[in-house]
Each structure stands twice: as C-alpha cells, then as structure tokens.
Design a protein around this motif. Structure first.
Motif, PDB file in Angstrom:
ATOM      1  N   TYR A 179       0.785  -1.244   0.000  1.00  0.00           N
ATOM      2  CA  TYR A 179       0.000   0.000   0.000  1.00  0.00           C
ATOM      3  C   TYR A 179       0.813   1.288   0.000  1.00  0.00           C
ATOM      4  O   TYR A 179       0.342   2.313  -0.465  1.00  0.00           O
ATOM      5  CB  TYR A 179      -0.983   0.001   1.180  1.00  0.00           C
ATOM      6  CG  TYR A 179      -2.180  -0.846   0.865  1.00  0.00           C
ATOM      7  CD1 TYR A 179      -3.266  -0.314   0.181  1.00  0.00           C
ATOM      8  CD2 TYR A 179      -2.206  -2.194   1.180  1.00  0.00           C
ATOM      9  CE1 TYR A 179      -4.342  -1.091  -0.165  1.00  0.00           C
ATOM     10  CE2 TYR A 179      -3.278  -2.991   0.836  1.00  0.00           C
ATOM     11  CZ  TYR A 179      -4.342  -2.426   0.169  1.00  0.00           C
ATOM     12  OH  TYR A 179      -5.406  -3.203  -0.193  1.00  0.00           O
ATOM     13  N   LEU A 180       2.049   1.226   0.539  1.00  0.00           N
ATOM     14  CA  LEU A 180       2.842   2.445   0.660  1.00  0.00           C
ATOM     15  C   LEU A 180       3.008   3.194  -0.676  1.00  0.00           C
ATOM     16  O   LEU A 180       2.783   4.411  -0.722  1.00  0.00           O
ATOM     17  CB  LEU A 180       4.201   2.120   1.285  1.00  0.00           C
ATOM     18  CG  LEU A 180       4.714   3.165   2.266  1.00  0.00           C
ATOM     19  CD1 LEU A 180       3.683   3.470   3.334  1.00  0.00           C
ATOM     20  CD2 LEU A 180       6.025   2.713   2.897  1.00  0.00           C
ATOM     21  N   PRO A 181       3.371   2.489  -1.753  1.00  0.00           N
ATOM     22  CA  PRO A 181       3.536   3.215  -3.027  1.00  0.00           C
ATOM     23  C   PRO A 181       2.258   3.923  -3.460  1.00  0.00           C
ATOM     24  O   PRO A 181       2.317   5.055  -3.959  1.00  0.00           O
ATOM     25  CB  PRO A 181       3.900   2.108  -4.024  1.00  0.00           C
ATOM     26  CG  PRO A 181       4.480   1.033  -3.196  1.00  0.00           C
ATOM     27  CD  PRO A 181       3.755   1.073  -1.894  1.00  0.00           C
ATOM     28  N   ILE A 182       1.114   3.278  -3.246  1.00  0.00           N
ATOM     29  CA  ILE A 182      -0.150   3.886  -3.675  1.00  0.00           C
ATOM     30  C   ILE A 182      -0.448   5.115  -2.823  1.00  0.00           C
ATOM     31  O   ILE A 182      -0.855   6.166  -3.329  1.00  0.00           O
ATOM     32  CB  ILE A 182      -1.289   2.850  -3.586  1.00  0.00           C
ATOM     33  CG1 ILE A 182      -0.977   1.673  -4.524  1.00  0.00           C
ATOM     34  CG2 ILE A 182      -2.616   3.477  -3.954  1.00  0.00           C
ATOM     35  CD1 ILE A 182      -1.916   0.498  -4.400  1.00  0.00           C
ATOM     36  N   VAL A 183      -0.207   4.998  -1.510  1.00  0.00           N
ATOM     37  CA  VAL A 183      -0.458   6.126  -0.611  1.00  0.00           C
ATOM     38  C   VAL A 183       0.431   7.314  -0.992  1.00  0.00           C
ATOM     39  O   VAL A 183      -0.028   8.459  -1.071  1.00  0.00           O
ATOM     40  CB  VAL A 183      -0.215   5.705   0.858  1.00  0.00           C
ATOM     41  CG1 VAL A 183      -0.266   6.918   1.770  1.00  0.00           C
ATOM     42  CG2 VAL A 183      -1.252   4.673   1.286  1.00  0.00           C
ATOM     43  N   LEU A 184       1.716   7.027  -1.271  1.00  0.00           N
ATOM     44  CA  LEU A 184       2.643   8.104  -1.641  1.00  0.00           C
ATOM     45  C   LEU A 184       2.193   8.804  -2.914  1.00  0.00           C
ATOM     46  O   LEU A 184       2.230  10.029  -3.017  1.00  0.00           O
ATOM     47  CB  LEU A 184       4.045   7.530  -1.847  1.00  0.00           C
ATOM     48  CG  LEU A 184       4.774   7.152  -0.560  1.00  0.00           C
ATOM     49  CD1 LEU A 184       6.068   6.415  -0.872  1.00  0.00           C
ATOM     50  CD2 LEU A 184       5.077   8.406   0.253  1.00  0.00           C
ATOM     51  N   LEU A 185       1.725   7.995  -3.868  1.00  0.00           N
ATOM     52  CA  LEU A 185       1.240   8.542  -5.132  1.00  0.00           C
ATOM     53  C   LEU A 185       0.104   9.536  -4.883  1.00  0.00           C
ATOM     54  O   LEU A 185       0.077  10.630  -5.442  1.00  0.00           O
ATOM     55  CB  LEU A 185       0.722   7.375  -5.978  1.00  0.00           C
ATOM     56  CG  LEU A 185       0.865   7.454  -7.467  1.00  0.00           C
ATOM     57  CD1 LEU A 185       2.303   7.599  -7.857  1.00  0.00           C
ATOM     58  CD2 LEU A 185       0.273   6.207  -8.090  1.00  0.00           C
TER      59      LEU A 185
END
Lengths: 276, 317
Positions: A19-25
């Motif tokens: 989930y981290l990459p999506i949240v950062l995006l």
C-alpha cells in the motif's frame, strides 16, 4: 498450542509494502512542486492540468467505452465457459477447451498481442474483415483474454454452489435453459457482477495487447500514460492515479456495504423463519 | 370425456426448435459451440498464424512479410525461410535476453514466495471472521491500474527519490543508490506487481489444511517449526507450485516493468519482441521470438494447467 506472532507481523509488513507506493502517489498528487519528492505545499494544479489535457480525456473516454463493451461480451462468454467446465462433465474436446480457457491467465501479453494482431491482418487479407484496426479489434482482443478470468470466477462459484436446487428443478420437469435462467443465474449473480467488474478493470488497464491491435485514432488511456511516463515522471499522472484509486475505493466500499446489508437482512429473515 | 383437441400444425417456433435440435445446436451443444468457436478463432488459430509468419520473409509493404505459397510459372512455390530463427541463435542479444528473462523471472518468483508465504499463512490462520477482509486487502491493489503502480515505484526508486532521501537522512548511506533503471528495480517491480497472484493460491491451499494434523504433531512433542516443516510446508506444495507458475510464466515475457524500471541494458525477451515489432517492423523475426519464447513456456504452462485442471475436475465430479 502457542501461536507465533511472526506471521502476523510479516503480514503487516507485506501489506505496508503493497500500500505504501499507492499512498505516496496519492499524497504527492497534491504537491505543488514538480519534482515529486520534495513537499512544497498543497495544490490542486495537477488536477487542473489533467482536466485541461484534452488528449488524455478523449483517451479516457475511449478506454471506458472499450472496457464497457469488453466486460459485457466477456461476461456472456465467460459465464458459458464456466458452466461448461463446472456442469457439463466430459464433453468431446474438453481437454482442449480447458487448455484454451486457462492459458490466457498466464500467457505473456506480448505473445497474445502479436498473435491477435497477425490474426486480424490475415483475416483482413482473406475476407476483408475486420477492416483496419481500431476499437473493434481492441474489443475482440480484450474479450478473448478477459473471458478466461470471468470463467474462473464463475466456475469456482458454481463448484461451491449447492446443486440440489438445480436437480430439484430438473426433477420437476424444467428444461436446462429454464433451470439456468430461473435457478442458477440468480444464485451466481454476485459472481457475474464481480466477473464483469474484473473484465472491465483488466480491459481498462491493458497496455500491451492494446498496443498491438490498435490502429490510428484508437489511442487508449494506458497507451498515453505509458508514452508520457516512459520519458520520466509526470505529476499529472499522480492526479490521474488518485482519481482511479478514489473510484475503486468508492466502488469497493459500496459493494462491501451492500454485501453487509444483504447478509444482515438474510440473517434476520433466517432467524424469523426459525421462530415460525 | 374424450373430446379431442384439434391438432394444430406446429408453430414456426416449434419447427425452428426441431431444426436446431436436429443440428445439435440446442441446449448443451449450442452452449458449447459459442465459447469453443470463439477460443479456436481468437486463441488457437492466431498461434498457428504466428508459426506461419515466423518462417516468412520480411518485406517492405503492408503487411511486412511475404506470402508462403505463391503461383510462379504455373506451379506452386513454397517459400519457407528460417532466417528469423537463425538470427535467434546467431545473435547473442537474443540468447542473453532469453537467459536474463528466465533469471529475472526466477528471482522475482522466489521473492514473491518468500514474502507471500508468511502473508498467506497469517491470513489462513487468522480468526475466520477476519480472513475475508484481509484477503480483500490483498486483492484491492490489483484493482488499481498496473501501469500506475509501476509508475509509483519510479518516484520511489529514483536517485533523488523517496527511498534514497529516507536512507540518506537516516545516515544509512552517504550517497544515493542507483536503483531505478537497473535490474534491481525490475526485481522490485515484478515482485510488487505479481505478489497477489502468489498469495491467492497459497491461501487457498493453506486454508483447506487439516489443522488436527498440526495439533497431533504438537501433542506428540514436535516443536512448531518442525511441525511447520514436516506437515504444513509439504501439504501446501500445490499452492506453492500454482502461485509460482502464476508469477513466473507472465514474468518471463514481461514488457512494461523492464521498459519503465529497467535500464537500457536490462535485456528481457518481451522487450526485444516489442522492439522488433514496433521499431524494426520485422514481423517474421518478432514471430520467431514469440515461438521460441512459447517453446520455453509450454512446459510450465502445461504444469499450470494440470493444477488448474485438478480443480476443474473436482467441479465436474
């Protein structure tokens, strides 16, 4: 037996990885800065630029229409294929059929794309149809690879379903087609809806197969996104990603809410029936 | 009372039904015909055409290849060239690309297994009420665009990206690591994108596992780790194989991830096929590459179908 906490910790770490990459995006889509890594302030400028990008909007509209047509076609063929695998027992050519329906699940997309393009070109030479490449060839190609996913969803639902209802209807003299439409279809309806959504999403997202079978004037959203991020980062894409995530989250939330409500109603009905 | 009903001639609908039934098009037969014909036309035949064009000669024109059979001076002339395949074996580029694709797919599959197994295990052993929502969390990223998820890693992995900034500020490294546009980024990208495909089949087998076996092992004095290694792991082998193939096979032919995250020296066969087709417009060679790739993958695909088929036969039984 003492239960180890290790798997749970690793699950948490794994979910963070997912989930981290999506949240950062999502977070950086509101960043005022072009660099994407330094936070300089809240801004909606990338959303403005996205909305003003006519080419992007046009491609998005085309992709949505293609995905809609694909999902409808794939759901019909995929449901029939799922029925064949789950209910028809042994029919002639079953092994070949099972092979053809499960191969697209793993087949590298470059091979599928190339093969389908060569088919369309050969067909055009032979019988003049499909004339040129465009929306029609994209939809045909998308139906072909998404129907496998629909078939898997439908088949697993049919396998777990209680067949006694179908048998009862048949014992009472209903024809197979009637049994299917009156008994089977309503029971597997949720699986059909998720199959439709799956086909829709896969079609909307496909880049490789689409690039092979598309023609001039049929540039889809993933093709535009790919050609623009190939050269580097583009903040508008973050805004686009955030919109996609918001739509998906809303859809899933809604589905979860409806499912929970249905379960509650069913529970209440069952408890009432128990009292009577 | 035996009043005879007047015998009416069969209606158009009834006659039509009788005809279709005689042709075997009704019910079962009709249902089978639709999807079967579709898959033969749009899945089987295309591969035969790829095979055919892989032995054609490239030509300037539309489409850019020659006909295999031509009438020349009143006789049939069959032109088959293996120039496309020849290039595959003579040019180191393709052999290296095949080997590198296999290596990258293998390592990424292993990473998916190492990360995915504990996750699937944790979900399968969680209280029953929590399994559904946890599984949903695994599937959810799959619903957001694949392309966008790969793109997210571009901003994380680049030289002045978030990962490097974090490591620098923590003092773990003193100059930025070069990760984006190297093989490392490709490993990360494939592992990230295909992880759900590994977890789902693993979960399916782990969930069905008979827990009394583990209790028996514990009663007999086996330590948890030993019970895991001698009972859980071997019994979950079908899930491990299915998940690994579900990751490995598409990863070998992956195009998007190496071209967005990999460097120009990251050779992968899907990328070479794409370049041959779109940049060199050499359709016969692209077809030859596809056939050779398929030859590599036929074995794994058949094993995958064997496992897929087992579930299907359970359904048919």
């Amino acid at each position: 037996m003492r239960k180890s906490r290790l798997p749970m910790i690793l699950l948490g770490a794994g979910l963070a990885f997912l989930y981290l990459p999506i949240v950062l995006l999502v977070v950086y889509s509101f960043n005022d800065n072009r660099s994407l890594t330094v936070w300089t302030g809240f801004s909606l400028r990338w959303y403005h630029e996205l909305i003003e990008d006519g080419q992007m909007l046009e491609a998005a509209w085309l992709s949505l229409r293609i995905a809609f047509a694909t999902a409808c076609g794939a759901v019909v063929l995929g449901t029939l294929a799922g029925m064949m695998l789950a209910r028809f027992g042994a029919f002639r050519g079953r092994a070949l059929f099972a092979g053809m329906i499960s191969a697209p699940l793993v087949m590298p997309e470059v091979i599928m794309g190339l093969a389908l393009l060569l088919l369309f070109v050969s067909l055009e030479q032979l019988i003049g149809w499909p004339a040129g490449r465009g929306v029609l060839t994209i939809v045909l190609a998308h139906i072909t690879f998404t129907m496998s996913f629909v078939a898997v969803v439908i088949q697993s639902r049919l396998v777990s379903m209680d067949v006694s209802l179908e048998e009862a209807a048949m014992d009472l003299g209903a024809r197979p087609a009637k049994v299917f439409f009156v008994i089977t279809l309503p029971i597997i309806a949720p699986a059909i809806v998720s199959g439709w959504l799956l086909a829709f999403t896969l079609s909307l997202d496909d880049l490789v197969i689409t690039s092979f079978v598309s023609g001039p004037g049929s540039t889809t959203l993933p093709m535009i996104v790919f050609s623009s991020i190939r050269l580097g980062l583009k903040p508008e894409i973050n805004a686009l990603a955030t919109i996609v995530v918001a739509v998906v989250a809303t859809g899933i939330g809604l589905a979860g809410f409806l499912e929970a409500r249905r379960a509650r109603i069913r529970e209440r009905e069952e408890s009432q029936a128990g009292r009577v | 009372m035996a009043a005879h009903l007047p015998v009416r001639p069969p209606s158009l609908k009834q006659r039509a039904l009788a005809v279709t039934r005689r042709l075997g098009l009704t019910g079962r037969g009709g249902v089978i015909l639709g999807p079967y014909a579709w898959l033969v036309l749009f899945f089987l035949v295309p591969f035969l055409i790829v095979l055919k064009i892989s032995v054609a000669e490239p030509a300037v024109g539309i489409p850019p290849f020659t006909k295999l059979i031509e009438w020349v001076d009143g006789g049939l002339d069959l032109k088959i060239r293996f120039s496309g395949f020849q290039a595959l074996f003579e040019d180191d580029l393709y052999i290296l690309a095949y080997l590198n694709s296999l290596k990258i797919a293998f390592v990424s599959t292993l990473c998916c297994l190492l990360i995915g197994y504990p996750m699937a295990y944790a979900i399968a052993t969680a209280p029953e009420k929590r399994r559904g929502p946890l599984l949903m969390l695994i599937i959810l990223p799959f619903w957001t665009s694949f392309l966008i998820r790969v793109y997210a890693w571009m901003s994380i992995l680049k030289d002045e990206g978030l990962l490097n900034n974090l490591l620098l500020s923590l003092g773990i490294i003193h100059e930025p690591l070069k990760i984006l546009y190297t093989d490392w980024a490709v490993y990360i990208g494939i592992t990230y994108s295909y992880l759900p495909f590994m977890i789902l089949p693993l979960y399916a087998t782990l969930e069905k596992l008979d827990h009394t076996l583990l209790e028996a092992a514990a009663d007999l004095g086996a330590r948890p780790w030993k019970a895991f290694l001698t009972i859980t792991l071997p019994l979950s082998l079908p899930g491990i194989i299915a998940g690994s193939l579900l990751v490995f096979i598409p990863a070998v032919g992956e195009f998007v991830i190496p071209s967005l995250l990999g460097g120009s020296d990251t050779l992968m066969i899907g990328r070479e096929l794409w370049n041959l087709f779109f940049n060199s417009r050499d359709w016969p060679s692209a077809s030859a590459v596809a056939i050779a790739l398929l030859a590599f993958l036929v074995g794994p695909i058949m094993i995958f179908q064997h496992f897929q088929g087992r579930d299907q036969d359970k359904g048919a039984a």
